[in-house]
Design a protein around this motif. Structure first.
Motif, mmCIF file in Angstrom:
data_model
loop_
_atom_site.group_PDB
_atom_site.id
_atom_site.type_symbol
_atom_site.label_atom_id
_atom_site.label_comp_id
_atom_site.label_asym_id
_atom_site.label_seq_id
_atom_site.Cartn_x
_atom_site.Cartn_y
_atom_site.Cartn_z
ATOM 1 N N GLY A 14 10.905 -1.330 7.983
ATOM 2 C CA GLY A 14 12.308 -1.419 7.589
ATOM 3 C C GLY A 14 12.448 -2.081 6.229
ATOM 4 N N LEU A 15 11.739 -3.199 6.043
ATOM 5 C CA LEU A 15 11.793 -3.890 4.751
ATOM 6 C C LEU A 15 11.234 -2.993 3.650
ATOM 7 C CD1 LEU A 15 10.602 -7.506 5.745
ATOM 8 C CD2 LEU A 15 12.933 -6.788 5.215
ATOM 9 N N GLU A 16 10.208 -2.229 3.994
ATOM 10 C CA GLU A 16 9.576 -1.369 2.976
ATOM 11 C C GLU A 16 10.484 -0.210 2.557
ATOM 12 O OE1 GLU A 16 5.719 -0.375 4.471
ATOM 13 O OE2 GLU A 16 4.887 -2.322 3.930
ATOM 14 N N SER A 47 0.815 -1.228 0.000
ATOM 15 C CA SER A 47 0.000 0.000 0.000
ATOM 16 C C SER A 47 0.847 1.276 0.000
ATOM 17 C CB SER A 47 -0.938 0.003 1.203
ATOM 18 O OG SER A 47 -0.203 -0.039 2.398
ATOM 19 N N GLU A 48 1.948 1.257 0.764
ATOM 20 C CA GLU A 48 2.795 2.447 0.832
ATOM 21 C C GLU A 48 3.438 2.728 -0.525
ATOM 22 O OE1 GLU A 48 2.928 -0.163 2.700
ATOM 23 O OE2 GLU A 48 2.429 0.457 4.739
ATOM 24 N N LEU A 95 7.360 7.037 3.949
ATOM 25 C CA LEU A 95 6.468 5.894 4.117
ATOM 26 C C LEU A 95 5.783 6.034 5.476
ATOM 27 C CD1 LEU A 95 9.025 3.089 3.163
ATOM 28 C CD2 LEU A 95 7.315 4.090 1.653
ATOM 29 N N THR A 96 4.511 5.728 5.530
ATOM 30 C CA THR A 96 3.822 5.777 6.821
ATOM 31 C C THR A 96 3.691 4.371 7.399
ATOM 32 O OG1 THR A 96 1.699 5.669 5.690
ATOM 33 C CG2 THR A 96 2.505 7.854 6.292
ATOM 34 N N ALA A 97 3.678 4.312 8.729
ATOM 35 C CA ALA A 97 3.496 3.047 9.447
ATOM 36 C C ALA A 97 2.424 3.265 10.506
ATOM 37 C CB ALA A 97 4.804 2.640 10.124
ATOM 38 N N SER A 98 1.548 2.307 10.658
ATOM 39 C CA SER A 98 0.504 2.474 11.676
ATOM 40 C C SER A 98 1.111 2.437 13.079
ATOM 41 C CB SER A 98 -0.527 1.363 11.560
ATOM 42 O OG SER A 98 0.076 0.153 11.962
ATOM 43 N N GLY A 99 2.274 1.762 13.189
ATOM 44 C CA GLY A 99 2.896 1.577 14.496
ATOM 45 C C GLY A 99 2.598 0.193 15.056
ATOM 46 N N GLY A 100 1.654 -0.491 14.446
ATOM 47 C CA GLY A 100 1.337 -1.856 14.893
ATOM 48 C C GLY A 100 0.640 -1.869 16.234
ATOM 49 N N ILE A 151 5.443 7.329 11.929
ATOM 50 C CA ILE A 151 4.294 6.619 12.502
ATOM 51 C C ILE A 151 3.047 7.474 12.294
ATOM 52 C CG2 ILE A 151 3.284 5.655 14.621
ATOM 53 C CD1 ILE A 151 5.818 4.175 13.790
ATOM 54 N N HIS A 152 2.035 6.820 11.760
ATOM 55 C CA HIS A 152 0.769 7.515 11.476
ATOM 56 C C HIS A 152 -0.365 6.555 11.873
ATOM 57 C CE1 HIS A 152 -2.507 9.357 9.426
ATOM 58 N NE2 HIS A 152 -2.473 8.563 8.378
ATOM 59 N N PRO A 153 -0.803 6.654 13.138
ATOM 60 C CA PRO A 153 -1.697 5.621 13.685
ATOM 61 C C PRO A 153 -3.020 5.470 12.945
ATOM 62 C CG PRO A 153 -0.910 7.124 15.410
ATOM 63 C CD PRO A 153 -0.493 7.707 14.109
ATOM 64 N N GLN A 154 -3.502 6.499 12.282
ATOM 65 C CA GLN A 154 -4.809 6.392 11.614
ATOM 66 C C GLN A 154 -4.763 5.566 10.324
ATOM 67 O OE1 GLN A 154 -3.544 9.425 12.667
ATOM 68 N NE2 GLN A 154 -4.885 9.809 14.421
ATOM 69 N N SER A 155 -3.572 5.355 9.762
ATOM 70 C CA SER A 155 -3.417 4.619 8.497
ATOM 71 C C SER A 155 -4.350 5.130 7.400
ATOM 72 C CB SER A 155 -3.667 3.113 8.688
ATOM 73 O OG SER A 155 -2.670 2.553 9.484
ATOM 74 N N ILE A 156 -4.350 6.430 7.226
ATOM 75 C CA ILE A 156 -5.157 7.051 6.162
ATOM 76 C C ILE A 156 -4.237 7.559 5.050
ATOM 77 C CG2 ILE A 156 -6.622 9.064 5.626
ATOM 78 C CD1 ILE A 156 -8.133 6.878 7.119
ATOM 79 N N VAL A 157 -3.127 8.172 5.476
ATOM 80 C CA VAL A 157 -2.108 8.628 4.535
ATOM 81 C C VAL A 157 -1.153 7.449 4.327
ATOM 82 C CG1 VAL A 157 -0.204 10.253 4.163
ATOM 83 C CG2 VAL A 157 -2.264 10.983 5.406
ATOM 84 N N HIS A 158 -1.011 6.979 3.084
ATOM 85 C CA HIS A 158 -0.248 5.744 2.879
ATOM 86 C C HIS A 158 1.188 5.973 2.429
ATOM 87 C CE1 HIS A 158 -3.866 3.767 3.842
ATOM 88 N NE2 HIS A 158 -4.514 4.363 2.866
ATOM 89 N N GLY A 159 1.439 7.152 1.900
ATOM 90 C CA GLY A 159 2.796 7.465 1.482
ATOM 91 C C GLY A 159 2.803 8.883 0.955
ATOM 92 N N LEU A 160 3.969 9.548 1.051
ATOM 93 C CA LEU A 160 4.038 10.944 0.607
ATOM 94 C C LEU A 160 5.297 11.167 -0.219
ATOM 95 C CD1 LEU A 160 3.600 10.953 4.081
ATOM 96 C CD2 LEU A 160 2.471 13.055 3.376
ATOM 97 N N VAL A 161 5.189 12.062 -1.190
ATOM 98 C CA VAL A 161 6.354 12.448 -1.978
ATOM 99 C C VAL A 161 6.520 13.955 -1.878
ATOM 100 C CG1 VAL A 161 7.407 12.525 -4.265
ATOM 101 C CG2 VAL A 161 6.064 10.521 -3.600
ATOM 102 N N GLU A 162 7.712 14.368 -1.435
ATOM 103 C CA GLU A 162 8.006 15.790 -1.346
ATOM 104 C C GLU A 162 8.818 16.197 -2.574
ATOM 105 O OE1 GLU A 162 10.009 16.904 2.303
ATOM 106 O OE2 GLU A 162 10.663 18.782 1.404
ATOM 107 N N PHE A 163 8.335 17.218 -3.268
ATOM 108 C CA PHE A 163 9.049 17.723 -4.438
ATOM 109 C C PHE A 163 9.850 18.979 -4.077
ATOM 110 C CE2 PHE A 163 5.725 15.095 -6.298
ATOM 111 C CZ PHE A 163 6.414 14.417 -7.287
ATOM 112 N N LYS A 164 10.732 19.376 -4.973
ATOM 113 C CA LYS A 164 11.674 20.440 -4.614
ATOM 114 C C LYS A 164 11.033 21.809 -4.464
ATOM 115 C CE LYS A 164 13.726 21.316 -9.185
ATOM 116 N NZ LYS A 164 14.883 20.983 -10.002
ATOM 117 N N ASP A 165 9.804 21.978 -4.977
ATOM 118 C CA ASP A 165 9.132 23.276 -4.799
ATOM 119 C C ASP A 165 8.484 23.406 -3.421
ATOM 120 O OD1 ASP A 165 7.081 21.481 -5.084
ATOM 121 O OD2 ASP A 165 5.933 22.671 -6.518
#
Ligand code: MN
Length: 373
Positions: free
Chosen positions: A201-203, A135-136, A157-162, A222-236
């Motif tokens: 770690g594997l991801e 998903s990430e 990458l976001t992780a729920s924290g388990g 860590i993102h406990p809500q598991s709503i945001v699955h991954g983010l990309v930051e661009f140079k702007d």
């Protein structure tokens, strides 16, 4: 009509893939189902989806369908004309199919992170063709389309924290507790890996190989809500992300429907119900496998493969009740200290490292008589 091969069809990813096929029967046709062994579930799937081929790890007869099996069968599969192969096999058993399919330039969607990691050093140049199902990585894959690769500053990458994110005492963790993931419905191996944060770690290593991005540009939060699955930051300064309710059907569906988007039936997103999104820094002291995985990734060579194998075996032992939860990172660390190989240059080298690591692991456990630390 798009033809599909579903490897690992009776597992978590496989059954959810078939849910998507059911919902889109006018667009998708299952041509091959693959599983480790014949089970009632597989039998029902064969009856329902009527594939031309069935793959099994060992030889068995099934009436009315061509059965491929074993090593030879895998090679035959990689020659069949199918539009998209889905690798939903759990663990290191997924490595060979990924290798054979990529070698034959087949279109592949994979949830099997072990194969991406272990083949990373030898097959990376084929990775740009893979559709990620994790998903990430699906979220990153989707977000990357908003800009140019050279303008990416960082991926996150976001992780729920388990289940143990807030827990203080790890000594008495039971198998049942480790399998109770708060957000995602997943197989056993991934659930335990999420509880140790090894999964993240594997991801990170998976993302490095898959998107050809240096480790200095990959972060995990860590993102406990598991709503945001991954983010990309661009140079702007923009961050592009993919948000959804946590349900694997979305990344699986997107890997199949790309570049289109199809109905998945997943619960619609209600911003007011969600209310807030939180992000925390991971505690690497509490979850040492996350740090260990990052170090292995940066070292490269044989390290990611040894890490993957040692973790899989350690998780297996934990699930069987042979070792404690807290002993998973301990044993993985010890195996990494013992293992020493040359940098893998081809598939055979990777397989050699995998088999040797299994042997080292078994020997180690025998020698210490179960006392790991
Ligand atoms: Mn994941």
């Amino acid at each position: 009509m798009k033809s599909l091969a579903v490897l690992g069809s009776t597992g978590s990813i496989g059954t959810q893939t078939l849910d998507i096929v059911r919902k889109n029967s006018e667009k998708l046709k299952v041509k091959l189902l693959g599983a480790s062994k014949l089970s009632r579930r597989l039998f029902e799937q064969i009856k329902e989806f009527e594939p031309d081929y069935v793959y099994l790890a060992r030889k068995e007869e099934i009436k009315g369908v061509k059965v491929l099996f074993g090593e030879e069968g895998l090679k035959e599969i990689a020659d069949i004309d199918i539009d998209l192969f889905i690798n939903g096999i759990a663990g290191i058993a997924g490595i060979k199919p990924t290798y054979l399919l990529l070698r034959n330039d087949k279109k592949l969607a994979t949830a099997n992170k072990e194969s991406i990691i272990c083949l990373g050093e030898v097959l990376k140049e084929k990775y740009s063709e893979i559709f990620p199902i994790d998903s990430e990585h699906s979220a990153i894959f989707q977000s990357l389309q908003a800009g140019k690769k050279e303008d990416v500053k960082r991926i996150i990458l976001t992780a729920s924290g388990g289940p143990f994110w807030g827990r203080k005492n790890f000594d008495d963790i039971t198998v049942d507790e480790a399998l109770k993931h708060p957000r995602w419905k997943m197989g056993k191996k991934v659930s335990v890996d999420s509880a140790t944060l090894m999964n993240k770690g594997l991801e990170i290593i998976e993302a490095h190989y898959l998107f050809d991005i240096p480790y200095t540009k990959i972060d995990a939060v860590i993102h406990p809500q598991s709503i945001v699955h991954g983010l990309v930051e661009f140079k702007d300064g923009s961050i592009i992300s993919q948000l959804s309710c946590p349900d694997m059907k979305i990344p699986i569906s997107y890997a199949i429907s790309y570049p289109e988007r199809w109905e998945t039936g997943v619960k619609r997103f209600n911003l007011f119900e969600i209310g807030k999104l939180e992000f925390f820094e991971p505690d690497e002291k509490k979850f040492p496998l996350l740090k260990l995985a990052k170090e292995c990734g940066k070292k490269g060579g044989f390290y990611p493969t040894v890490l993957t194998v040692a973790d899989e075996l350690a998780v297996e032992m934990f699930l069987k009740g042979y070792i404690k939860f807290t002993e998973i990172p301990q044993i993985v660390e010890r195996i990494l200290e013992i293992a020493d190989f040359k940098k893998p240059e081809n598939y055979e080298d990777v397989i050699f490292i995998i088999e040797e690591t299994k042997r080292i692991f078994k020997n180690f456990y025998k020698t210490v008589g179960g006392k790991i630390a």
